[in-house]
Scaffold this motif. Structure first.
Motif, PDB file in Angstrom:
ATOM      1  N   ASN A 163      32.355  30.172  79.573  1.00  0.00           N
ATOM      2  CA  ASN A 163      31.016  30.442  79.229  1.00  0.00           C
ATOM      3  C   ASN A 163      30.679  30.306  77.928  1.00  0.00           C
ATOM      4  OD1 ASN A 163      30.112  30.441  82.004  1.00  0.00           O
ATOM      5  ND2 ASN A 163      30.637  32.524  82.233  1.00  0.00           N
ATOM      6  N   VAL A 164      31.826  29.950  77.101  1.00  0.00           N
ATOM      7  CA  VAL A 164      31.459  29.853  75.705  1.00  0.00           C
ATOM      8  C   VAL A 164      30.516  28.541  75.515  1.00  0.00           C
ATOM      9  CG1 VAL A 164      32.467  28.829  73.351  1.00  0.00           C
ATOM     10  CG2 VAL A 164      33.434  30.892  74.523  1.00  0.00           C
ATOM     11  N   PRO A 165      29.407  28.639  74.648  1.00  0.00           N
ATOM     12  CA  PRO A 165      28.545  27.497  74.639  1.00  0.00           C
ATOM     13  C   PRO A 165      29.263  26.342  74.411  1.00  0.00           C
ATOM     14  CG  PRO A 165      27.549  29.354  73.757  1.00  0.00           C
ATOM     15  CD  PRO A 165      28.955  29.683  73.876  1.00  0.00           C
ATOM     16  N   ALA A 166      28.917  25.244  75.361  1.00  0.00           N
ATOM     17  CA  ALA A 166      29.435  23.871  74.968  1.00  0.00           C
ATOM     18  C   ALA A 166      29.079  23.472  73.598  1.00  0.00           C
ATOM     19  CB  ALA A 166      29.201  23.095  76.258  1.00  0.00           C
ATOM     20  N   ALA A 224      26.811  22.000  89.857  1.00  0.00           N
ATOM     21  CA  ALA A 224      26.474  20.876  90.455  1.00  0.00           C
ATOM     22  C   ALA A 224      27.292  19.846  89.904  1.00  0.00           C
ATOM     23  CB  ALA A 224      24.892  20.645  90.266  1.00  0.00           C
ATOM     24  N   GLN A 225      27.410  19.838  88.596  1.00  0.00           N
ATOM     25  CA  GLN A 225      28.072  18.650  87.664  1.00  0.00           C
ATOM     26  C   GLN A 225      29.567  18.801  88.178  1.00  0.00           C
ATOM     27  OE1 GLN A 225      27.442  17.947  83.600  1.00  0.00           O
ATOM     28  NE2 GLN A 225      25.905  19.323  83.562  1.00  0.00           N
ATOM     29  N   GLU A 226      30.093  19.951  88.362  1.00  0.00           N
ATOM     30  CA  GLU A 226      31.389  20.235  88.741  1.00  0.00           C
ATOM     31  C   GLU A 226      31.813  19.396  90.161  1.00  0.00           C
ATOM     32  OE1 GLU A 226      34.117  24.370  88.394  1.00  0.00           O
ATOM     33  OE2 GLU A 226      32.712  24.388  90.179  1.00  0.00           O
ATOM     34  N   LYS A 227      31.006  19.734  91.156  1.00  0.00           N
ATOM     35  CA  LYS A 227      30.925  19.204  92.243  1.00  0.00           C
ATOM     36  C   LYS A 227      30.848  17.510  92.557  1.00  0.00           C
ATOM     37  CE  LYS A 227      30.067  23.172  95.245  1.00  0.00           C
ATOM     38  NZ  LYS A 227      31.582  23.344  95.677  1.00  0.00           N
ATOM     39  N   ALA A 228      29.947  17.103  91.643  1.00  0.00           N
ATOM     40  CA  ALA A 228      29.939  15.614  91.328  1.00  0.00           C
ATOM     41  C   ALA A 228      31.017  15.223  90.786  1.00  0.00           C
ATOM     42  CB  ALA A 228      28.725  15.627  90.514  1.00  0.00           C
ATOM     43  N   HIS A 229      31.703  15.867  89.899  1.00  0.00           N
ATOM     44  CA  HIS A 229      33.038  15.097  89.217  1.00  0.00           C
ATOM     45  C   HIS A 229      33.898  15.345  90.490  1.00  0.00           C
ATOM     46  CE1 HIS A 229      36.004  14.470  86.503  1.00  0.00           C
ATOM     47  NE2 HIS A 229      36.550  15.434  86.988  1.00  0.00           N
ATOM     48  N   PHE A 230      34.049  16.091  91.306  1.00  0.00           N
ATOM     49  CA  PHE A 230      35.098  16.228  92.465  1.00  0.00           C
ATOM     50  C   PHE A 230      34.887  15.051  93.227  1.00  0.00           C
ATOM     51  CE2 PHE A 230      34.867  21.021  92.401  1.00  0.00           C
ATOM     52  CZ  PHE A 230      35.779  21.248  91.191  1.00  0.00           C
ATOM     53  N   VAL A 231      33.563  14.779  93.691  1.00  0.00           N
ATOM     54  CA  VAL A 231      33.373  13.512  94.489  1.00  0.00           C
ATOM     55  C   VAL A 231      33.705  12.141  93.746  1.00  0.00           C
ATOM     56  CG1 VAL A 231      31.229  12.258  95.216  1.00  0.00           C
ATOM     57  CG2 VAL A 231      31.443  14.653  95.613  1.00  0.00           C
ATOM     58  N   ASN A 273      37.958  24.362  95.232  1.00  0.00           N
ATOM     59  CA  ASN A 273      36.590  25.199  95.216  1.00  0.00           C
ATOM     60  C   ASN A 273      35.900  25.078  93.841  1.00  0.00           C
ATOM     61  OD1 ASN A 273      35.000  27.385  95.296  1.00  0.00           O
ATOM     62  ND2 ASN A 273      36.616  28.971  94.703  1.00  0.00           N
ATOM     63  N   GLU A 274      36.706  25.330  92.733  1.00  0.00           N
ATOM     64  CA  GLU A 274      36.252  25.149  91.508  1.00  0.00           C
ATOM     65  C   GLU A 274      37.293  24.997  90.474  1.00  0.00           C
ATOM     66  OE1 GLU A 274      33.979  29.042  91.021  1.00  0.00           O
ATOM     67  OE2 GLU A 274      35.681  30.057  90.663  1.00  0.00           O
ATOM     68  N   ILE A 275      36.981  24.772  89.165  1.00  0.00           N
ATOM     69  CA  ILE A 275      37.893  24.753  88.073  1.00  0.00           C
ATOM     70  C   ILE A 275      37.568  25.746  86.963  1.00  0.00           C
ATOM     71  CG2 ILE A 275      38.402  22.199  88.476  1.00  0.00           C
ATOM     72  CD1 ILE A 275      36.391  21.492  86.221  1.00  0.00           C
ATOM     73  N   ALA A 276      38.741  26.093  86.181  1.00  0.00           N
ATOM     74  CA  ALA A 276      38.526  26.664  85.157  1.00  0.00           C
ATOM     75  C   ALA A 276      39.261  26.099  83.918  1.00  0.00           C
ATOM     76  CB  ALA A 276      38.921  28.087  85.260  1.00  0.00           C
ATOM     77  N   PRO A 277      38.277  25.768  82.980  1.00  0.00           N
ATOM     78  CA  PRO A 277      38.895  24.875  81.556  1.00  0.00           C
ATOM     79  C   PRO A 277      39.684  25.889  80.846  1.00  0.00           C
ATOM     80  CG  PRO A 277      36.352  25.291  81.447  1.00  0.00           C
ATOM     81  CD  PRO A 277      36.943  26.039  82.659  1.00  0.00           C
ATOM     82  N   SER A 295      39.930  21.616  71.870  1.00  0.00           N
ATOM     83  CA  SER A 295      40.525  21.363  73.225  1.00  0.00           C
ATOM     84  C   SER A 295      40.481  22.596  73.924  1.00  0.00           C
ATOM     85  CB  SER A 295      41.878  20.472  73.304  1.00  0.00           C
ATOM     86  OG  SER A 295      43.084  21.434  72.865  1.00  0.00           O
ATOM     87  N   PRO A 296      39.983  22.432  75.308  1.00  0.00           N
ATOM     88  CA  PRO A 296      39.325  21.125  75.841  1.00  0.00           C
ATOM     89  C   PRO A 296      37.921  20.769  75.086  1.00  0.00           C
ATOM     90  CG  PRO A 296      39.047  23.144  77.142  1.00  0.00           C
ATOM     91  CD  PRO A 296      39.898  23.595  76.177  1.00  0.00           C
ATOM     92  N   ALA A 297      37.756  19.670  75.448  1.00  0.00           N
ATOM     93  CA  ALA A 297      36.408  19.120  74.724  1.00  0.00           C
ATOM     94  C   ALA A 297      35.085  19.696  75.348  1.00  0.00           C
ATOM     95  CB  ALA A 297      36.309  17.403  75.144  1.00  0.00           C
ATOM     96  N   ALA A 298      34.154  20.038  74.639  1.00  0.00           N
ATOM     97  CA  ALA A 298      32.897  20.413  75.083  1.00  0.00           C
ATOM     98  C   ALA A 298      32.329  19.724  76.208  1.00  0.00           C
ATOM     99  CB  ALA A 298      31.751  20.137  73.737  1.00  0.00           C
ATOM    100  N   SER A 299      32.604  18.301  76.531  1.00  0.00           N
ATOM    101  CA  SER A 299      32.120  17.471  77.410  1.00  0.00           C
ATOM    102  C   SER A 299      32.773  18.268  78.871  1.00  0.00           C
ATOM    103  CB  SER A 299      32.445  16.147  77.640  1.00  0.00           C
ATOM    104  OG  SER A 299      33.801  15.943  77.114  1.00  0.00           O
ATOM    105  N   ALA A 300      34.142  18.322  78.648  1.00  0.00           N
ATOM    106  CA  ALA A 300      34.742  19.022  79.994  1.00  0.00           C
ATOM    107  C   ALA A 300      34.285  20.418  80.423  1.00  0.00           C
ATOM    108  CB  ALA A 300      36.367  19.021  79.961  1.00  0.00           C
ATOM    109  N   VAL A 301      34.090  21.474  79.428  1.00  0.00           N
ATOM    110  CA  VAL A 301      33.649  22.508  79.424  1.00  0.00           C
ATOM    111  C   VAL A 301      32.260  22.696  79.892  1.00  0.00           C
ATOM    112  CG1 VAL A 301      33.083  24.886  78.471  1.00  0.00           C
ATOM    113  CG2 VAL A 301      35.014  23.419  77.577  1.00  0.00           C
ATOM    114  N   ALA A 302      31.460  21.708  79.543  1.00  0.00           N
ATOM    115  CA  ALA A 302      29.865  21.847  80.040  1.00  0.00           C
ATOM    116  C   ALA A 302      30.036  21.431  81.772  1.00  0.00           C
ATOM    117  CB  ALA A 302      29.354  20.620  79.490  1.00  0.00           C
ATOM    118  N   ILE A 303      30.705  20.503  82.053  1.00  0.00           N
ATOM    119  CA  ILE A 303      31.028  20.110  83.578  1.00  0.00           C
ATOM    120  C   ILE A 303      31.531  21.591  84.282  1.00  0.00           C
ATOM    121  CG2 ILE A 303      32.415  18.918  85.224  1.00  0.00           C
ATOM    122  CD1 ILE A 303      32.123  16.675  83.341  1.00  0.00           C
TER     123      ILE A 303
END
Length: 386
Positions: free
Chosen positions: A79-82, A108-115, A267-271, A95-103
């Motif tokens: 939850n550090v601002p991307a 919703a973005q996280e689940k779309a990535h799983f798909v 379930n979910e990811i933690a970056p 690292s990790p990149a802001a784009s990965a942390v934002a997902i």
């Protein structure tokens, strides 16, 4: 590929909690200087770092100071601002990149990535508007409504069995964007921690079998054959697919549900390093925090080797109130008299119920010995048996 940052360089971390503290310890052990940015002047990581910048995560002067001190920067929680990470990346490796942390910050973005990665997750629907609420498929009930952002340790969630309960729960959450997940018949939970370098190389910790209570991790068991080989292989393949799909650099935790039919859903990811990986400090020759240092510095990654079965107990602030309504120190001397007991306290000044104050890892020659000792420790501390 940039040349590796060798010991003597300065590594920075956004966030001053216990994960940052253990990263700082690992970096300093390997000979690095360290810097922490966290608004809390008494943060656990800030207390042990060479430098502590006590500003908000989006403070331009604080970010400029961190970038000026550091050769590379990571984050200790999602939850550090991307945007802060993106700003730092303009001048220093992040690292990790802001784009990965934002997902990872948005369910919703996280689940779309799983798909996109072809990794199974629970059937779900995104609810941003009243129209989406009305269009929810009846097959998703009963389900769990989760805010898309800022939910963790069971917060920002509500179980709903009917459309009326769903509408009421969404209203109680102030109609913020949410995800409704279908409730599935669970048999167990597990997690995989992978580390991926900028060159795409990946290594992983042994799979972790987890027990949650009230939405908070309570017990993690790490030993050979803690899960069937087919499930282990499935979880590892899914975690590596998710990391590769993000072009991830760093340590990533992927949490799974094990269904009653033996299949897995993510379930979910933690970056970042994860609570379930803490046993690696005492039962593996390379911990998750050393892996975080290695990925950030661009050092070679080596496959961690587990040398002892392990069981980890989370130590919540509740344990300070087991014997009295006033805060009372738990019986650490008795706990540390147990064979293979490794106590890790996080340097937090005050205990409160539900707050993660530390963890206790038990190691030993056999799974049976470790479990028996862990149950003794739990009884001493007032933790329910498992």
């Amino acid at each position: 590929m940039k040349p590796a940052l060798l010991p003597g360089a300065t590594l920075g971390v956004m966030g001053g909690g216990q994960l940052g503290r253990m990263f700082i310890h690992a970096a300093q052990t390997m000979g690095y200087f360290t810097a922490v940015l966290d608004p809390d002047a008494a943060s656990p990581a800030g207390r042990v770092s060479h430098h502590h910048i006590a500003t908000d995560y989006l403070d331009p002067q604080g970010l400029a100071q961190l970038a000026g001190l550091c050769d590379a920067i990571t984050t200790e929680f999602e939850n550090v601002p991307a945007p802060a990470l993106a700003l730092l990346a303009d001048s220093k490796p992040v690292s990790p990149a802001a784009s990965a942390v934002a997902i990872a910050q948005d369910r919703a973005q996280e689940k779309a990535h799983f798909v996109r990665c072809g990794v199974p997750c629970a059937p779900y629907a995104v609810i941003d508007t009243p129209e989406q609420l009305a269009a929810v498929d009846e097959a998703l009930l009963p389900g769990i409504l989760k805010t898309t952002r800022l939910g963790y340790d069971g917060k920002g969630q509500a179980r709903v069995a009917t459309r009326a309960e769903l509408a009421s729960a969404w209203a109680a959450m102030k109609n913020v964007p949410c995800v409704l997940e279908k409730m599935l018949p669970l048999a167990a939970e597990c997690s995989v921690i992978v580390a991926r370098g900028a060159d795409g190389q990946m290594v992983h910790l042994p799979i972790q079998r987890n027990l949650h209570r009230d939405g908070i991790l309570a017990v993690t068991e790490v030993y050979a054959e803690n899960m069937p080989a087919a499930q282990v292989n499935s979880a590892l393949a899914a975690a590596k697919s998710i990391a590769s799909g993000l072009q991830y650099v760093g340590v990533l935790c992927v949490e799974f549900f094990v269904l009653q039919d033996g299949s897995l859903v993510v379930n979910e990811i933690a970056p970042r390093p994860h609570n379930s990986g803490h046993a690696s400090l005492d039962c593996c020759d390379v911990s998750q925090f050393e892996l975080q240092v290695r990925t950030l510095a661009g050092l070679p990654l080596v496959q961690p080797r587990q040398h002892s079965p392990a069981l980890m107990l989370n130590l919540l602030g509740d344990l300070w109130f087991v014997r009295s309504e006033q805060s009372t120190t738990p019986p650490w001397a008795e706990v540390l008299a147990l064979p293979g007991a490794h106590l890790h306290l996080y340097g937090k000044a005050t205990a409160s119920k539900g707050r993660k104050m530390g963890h206790l890892t038990l190691t030993g020659p056999t799974v049976e010995a470790v479990r028996a000792t862990a149950l003794q420790a739990a009884a001493l501390l007032g933790i329910d048996a498992f």
